[in-house]
Design a protein around this motif. Structure first.
Motif, PDB file in Angstrom:
ATOM      1  N   PRO A  44       0.789 -14.285   8.340  1.00 32.16           N
ATOM      2  CA  PRO A  44       1.124 -14.126   7.112  1.00 32.16           C
ATOM      3  C   PRO A  44       1.928 -12.547   6.776  1.00 32.16           C
ATOM      4  CG  PRO A  44      -0.903 -15.313   7.252  1.00 32.16           C
ATOM      5  CD  PRO A  44      -0.708 -14.652   8.623  1.00 32.16           C
ATOM      6  N   GLU A  45       3.095 -12.526   6.255  1.00 31.94           N
ATOM      7  CA  GLU A  45       3.434 -11.190   5.654  1.00 31.94           C
ATOM      8  C   GLU A  45       2.395 -10.526   4.807  1.00 31.94           C
ATOM      9  OE1 GLU A  45       5.016  -8.278   6.193  1.00 31.94           O
ATOM     10  OE2 GLU A  45       6.982  -9.305   6.483  1.00 31.94           O
ATOM     11  N   VAL A  46       2.428  -9.270   5.069  1.00 36.33           N
ATOM     12  CA  VAL A  46       1.391  -8.353   4.149  1.00 36.33           C
ATOM     13  C   VAL A  46       2.013  -7.890   3.049  1.00 36.33           C
ATOM     14  CG1 VAL A  46       0.110  -6.272   3.877  1.00 36.33           C
ATOM     15  CG2 VAL A  46      -0.017  -7.218   6.045  1.00 36.33           C
ATOM     16  N   PRO A  58       7.219  -7.830   0.185  1.00 39.93           N
ATOM     17  CA  PRO A  58       6.522  -7.739   1.585  1.00 39.93           C
ATOM     18  C   PRO A  58       6.526  -6.030   2.135  1.00 39.93           C
ATOM     19  CG  PRO A  58       8.382  -9.465   1.498  1.00 39.93           C
ATOM     20  CD  PRO A  58       8.333  -8.593   0.370  1.00 39.93           C
ATOM     21  N   LYS A  59       5.570  -5.906   2.623  1.00 40.79           N
ATOM     22  CA  LYS A  59       5.545  -4.394   3.249  1.00 40.79           C
ATOM     23  C   LYS A  59       6.481  -3.907   4.168  1.00 40.79           C
ATOM     24  CE  LYS A  59       1.938  -1.355   5.217  1.00 40.79           C
ATOM     25  NZ  LYS A  59       0.643  -1.176   5.902  1.00 40.79           N
ATOM     26  N   SER A  60       6.991  -4.777   4.799  1.00 42.48           N
ATOM     27  CA  SER A  60       8.311  -4.304   5.775  1.00 42.48           C
ATOM     28  C   SER A  60       9.430  -4.110   4.929  1.00 42.48           C
ATOM     29  CB  SER A  60       8.415  -5.539   6.848  1.00 42.48           C
ATOM     30  OG  SER A  60       8.801  -6.745   5.983  1.00 42.48           O
ATOM     31  N   PHE A  69       3.883   2.547  -2.485  1.00 49.99           N
ATOM     32  CA  PHE A  69       4.767   1.558  -2.085  1.00 49.99           C
ATOM     33  C   PHE A  69       5.779   1.456  -2.896  1.00 49.99           C
ATOM     34  CE2 PHE A  69       1.482   0.413   0.708  1.00 49.99           C
ATOM     35  CZ  PHE A  69       1.887   0.527   1.870  1.00 49.99           C
ATOM     36  N   TYR A  70       7.243   1.570  -2.698  1.00 47.19           N
ATOM     37  CA  TYR A  70       8.202   1.244  -3.786  1.00 47.19           C
ATOM     38  C   TYR A  70       9.389   0.324  -3.312  1.00 47.19           C
ATOM     39  CZ  TYR A  70       6.065   5.614  -5.310  1.00 47.19           C
ATOM     40  OH  TYR A  70       5.170   6.482  -5.844  1.00 47.19           O
ATOM     41  N   CYS A  71       9.853  -0.462  -4.259  1.00 44.19           N
ATOM     42  CA  CYS A  71      10.857  -1.616  -4.031  1.00 44.19           C
ATOM     43  C   CYS A  71      12.291  -1.152  -3.962  1.00 44.19           C
ATOM     44  CB  CYS A  71      10.608  -2.685  -5.054  1.00 44.19           C
ATOM     45  SG  CYS A  71      11.264  -2.000  -6.648  1.00 44.19           S
TER      46      CYS A  71
END
Length: 271
Positions: A44-46, A58-60, A69-71
């Protein structure tokens, strides 16, 4: 008769052996297929949350910065709801306290700092300033550091000679940068100001990349605080302070930051 019974028994044993062998082979094949199928199922994607807008992604796909984290780049470059700039290097200072209730900053004070004095000329000394604002400066490293060892000061932002922006205090809180000061009759400028330190002194011109970083920072701050005025430390503490000094080009800053002249009540002359 006995002979035929013996042959029949052998045939039965062979049949059972052959059937068992095929069953083992079948079970093995099924197990391999199940393993292969399971291996194809991705983990599952973090998911992480944008520090600025709180959207989950998604963290990636996120932009990581200072354990946040920023979008998008736009949100990375903006001041978040807690008063922190995503693109800055966060170095929390204990030298801060709360602003008076209901008071938002409407003044940006420009300073200069060099530790040790003039040390930036032939080496990178930015780390000493960072340590100083965090009360971590090793006073044994330089005689001047012993003179300031007991001082407890900070600024909201520091712009290094390389143009890197550090943040020590949320813009929603007071940094201890102005000291005894007055802005057109308003005392205690720390209450309503944002402090920005430029690494430098009064003997050397500031770097062009510092003006660029200051202009960009100014734009980001004005997006949240549109009523900001701009002054030097010497303007609000005349006779006590001289920074940012004669090397700071107010006209260059005004042009790069695209600030209206009425936001610079002390004028555009170097001082």
């Amino acid at each position: 008769m006995i002979k035929w019974l013996f042959l029949f028994s052998l045939a039965a044993i062979f049949y059972l052996w052959l059937k068992g062998k095929k069953q083992v082979q079948f079970d093995s094949e099924q197990a391999n297929k199940a393993s292969a199928k399971q291996a194809k199922i991705p983990d599952p994607e973090v998911m992480v949350q944008c520090q600025y807008c709180s959207v989950h992604l998604p963290k990636s796909d996120a932009i990581a910065r200072e354990k946040c984290f920023y979008c998008s780049q736009a949100h990375l470059q903006s001041l978040d709801a807690t008063g922190w700039l995503g693109s800055a290097a966060w170095r929390l200072s204990p030298n801060q306290d709360s602003r008076p209730q209901g008071v938002d900053p409407d003044l940006l004070v420009i300073h200069h700092i060099s530790l040790p004095p003039g040390g930036f000329v032939d080496r990178n000394c930015t780390g000493f300033i960072v340590d100083f604002f965090q009360n971590k400066l090793d006073s044994s490293l330089h005689p001047y550091f012993q003179e300031i060892a007991e001082q407890k000061v900070s600024s909201h932002f520091l712009i290094s000679r390389q143009g890197e922006v550090f943040q020590f205090v949320s813009t929603q809180n007071k940094a201890w940068h102005a000291g005894l000061s007055s802005f057109f009759g308003r005392e205690k400028c720390n209450d309503f100001s944002i402090g920005v330190e430029l690494e430098g002194d009064s003997d050397h011109p500031f770097e062009d990349i510092q003006y660029q970083a200051l202009a960009k920072l100014t734009s980001e701050l004005q997006a949240i605080y549109p009523n900001l005025h701009f002054a030097g430390h010497s303007d609000i503490a005349p006779g006590r302070k001289t920074d940012p000094g004669i090397q700071f080009d107010w006209e260059k800053f005004q042009a790069k930051a695209d600030i209206s002249v009425d936001k610079l009540p002390f004028g555009l002359h170097s001082r």
